[in-house]
Enzyme design. Sequence first.
Site, PDB file in Angstrom:
ATOM      1  N   ASP A   1       0.823  -1.205   0.000  1.00 36.35           N
ATOM      2  CA  ASP A   1       0.000   0.000   0.000  1.00 36.35           C
ATOM      3  C   ASP A   1       0.859   1.259   0.000  1.00 36.35           C
ATOM      4  OD1 ASP A   1      -2.586   0.751  -0.251  1.00 36.35           O
ATOM      5  OD2 ASP A   1      -3.083   0.712   1.881  1.00 36.35           O
TER       6      ASP A   1
ATOM      7  N   ASP B   1      -9.345  -2.026   2.805  1.00 37.36           N
ATOM      8  CA  ASP B   1      -9.139  -1.408   4.111  1.00 37.36           C
ATOM      9  C   ASP B   1     -10.194  -1.851   5.117  1.00 37.36           C
ATOM     10  OD1 ASP B   1      -6.965  -0.004   3.090  1.00 37.36           O
ATOM     11  OD2 ASP B   1      -8.247   1.603   2.339  1.00 37.36           O
TER      12      ASP B   1
END
Length: 537
Positions: A351, A429
């Site tokens: 990420d 997420d």
Amino acid sequence: MGSAGVLRAALWGLLLPLICAQEGILHAFNNDNPLLKKDYCIMYNPSWTTLPSSLSTATSARLTNLTPKLVCSPAEVPHDMMKDKAVVVMRGNCTFLEKAWIAQNLGAKILLIASETGLDTPSGDRTTYKNLSIPTALISYADVLDIGKTLGNNVNVTLYSPPLPRFDFSMVVIFLIAVLTVALGGFWSGMEELEELKASASSESTEVSRKNSESVIFNPAKIIVFVILSCVMLVLLYYFYVWLVYVIIAIFCVASAISLYNCLAVLVRKIHFGQCRVAGCGTTFEVRLIFLLGFCIATAAVWVVFRNEERWAWILQDILGIAFCLNFIKTLKMPNFKSCVILLGLLLVYDVFFVFITPYITKSGQSIMVEVATGPFKNSEKNYGNLVEASGERSAPHEKLPVVMRVPRLQFCTPMICGVPFSLLGFGDIILPGLLVAYCHRFDVQTSSSSVYFIFCCVGYAVGMLLTFLVLTLMKMAQPALLYLVPCTLIPSALVAWKRKEMKKFWEGNNYQVMDPADFGAAEESSTLSREQPGGE
């Protein structure tokens, strides 16, 4: 293909960050009649141009419409036609920066680039245009035509960008969606674990085997393969977005319909009436579940048809997304805390790299992750692989990846000229920390620890989301939410295990959980065969 197979095929596209966008306002008024005025939406790059925050502090310039000229060469227009003017040229054939550089050298005060293919933030490599200072913005070609039709030819324009409110109410909605989905998914996974343990204690081996076969055990080998595939697919999306986006939409449509059915079927089966059945294909089906399946397919189909309807399609997408995340958290099981650490640790690096590091690698200077999340081709001068030409027809809106929660930002102090802006949160997420929350609840069930691991991990996730929103508000740029969610969930879980002196057991997990369902079935079959052999038990 079963629900687990469809979900596995879609998982790589979940890792999109929490992001938000930038826009401004063009105020146009007639010089002969100042009361005749109108506002229009523009998009600009804040790293190129700093616009005033209010109309009272902005300066105006006389508008000169040079469309359909592209202005990719200084020879296209006389020098005096641009001097101290706000000029409008067509998009295409050269980059935004080249147009802006030519306009600045010809003395233009403001450059507006008319687009027929939608509004997006102008981008490009500024290394060779360091002295570029002219305000540059993108405006819809339809709005350019409307200015001439509504306000006439003697028009002045002003550019400004009202500040967004410091507190964004859409963040509250996203926070509630994320935290409740993670908590509910983890709770559901734990309850399934409890049912399996009870069934095992009752010697209902067939039912236990069936439920295990519906789960997917994510061991370290699968985690590494998954992370590699995620990197490959993200890069492929970056270069071939215009084709692959439809593949993702199709996968999401199928997976979300299956997920919505699985979530609602659990509730429907709790109802003790209306259980009439029909026979077919050698078995029987509950009529109410057949209607439920039709409803779920219809819901996904309605979203596909109206997915670009900004006013309400986001509600359907979020409902389908919540079901998708819940089913994923319940279906995909982490065998132990070690696997959770490996998965979240690798994806944290993934990420951060694709959000913070890739801007230094790409030619446009933009993050690969953010460009994929918002549609990478929208930020360039190319559309469907060809240079954009000045045509008389408006193109269809850019397709966006559906693997995000979308909530409109409420703006009470600024006009909604540019439509409804959205805040986005990637499914990854929610799902990835949710897998740890689910493991914590299953471990609570196995050890009869009164949900202490589950509660602390949920609280840690909520704190991580709040920290993400805080950093997003302060930095005003896209954030890799896993950078904050991973430590806020892993650390509390580990501290609870250390405090309860259960770290070794928490780290390694239970033996039967470590076994893949396929291996579980094979082992059970081997055990059955051995008992059938002479001398077997």
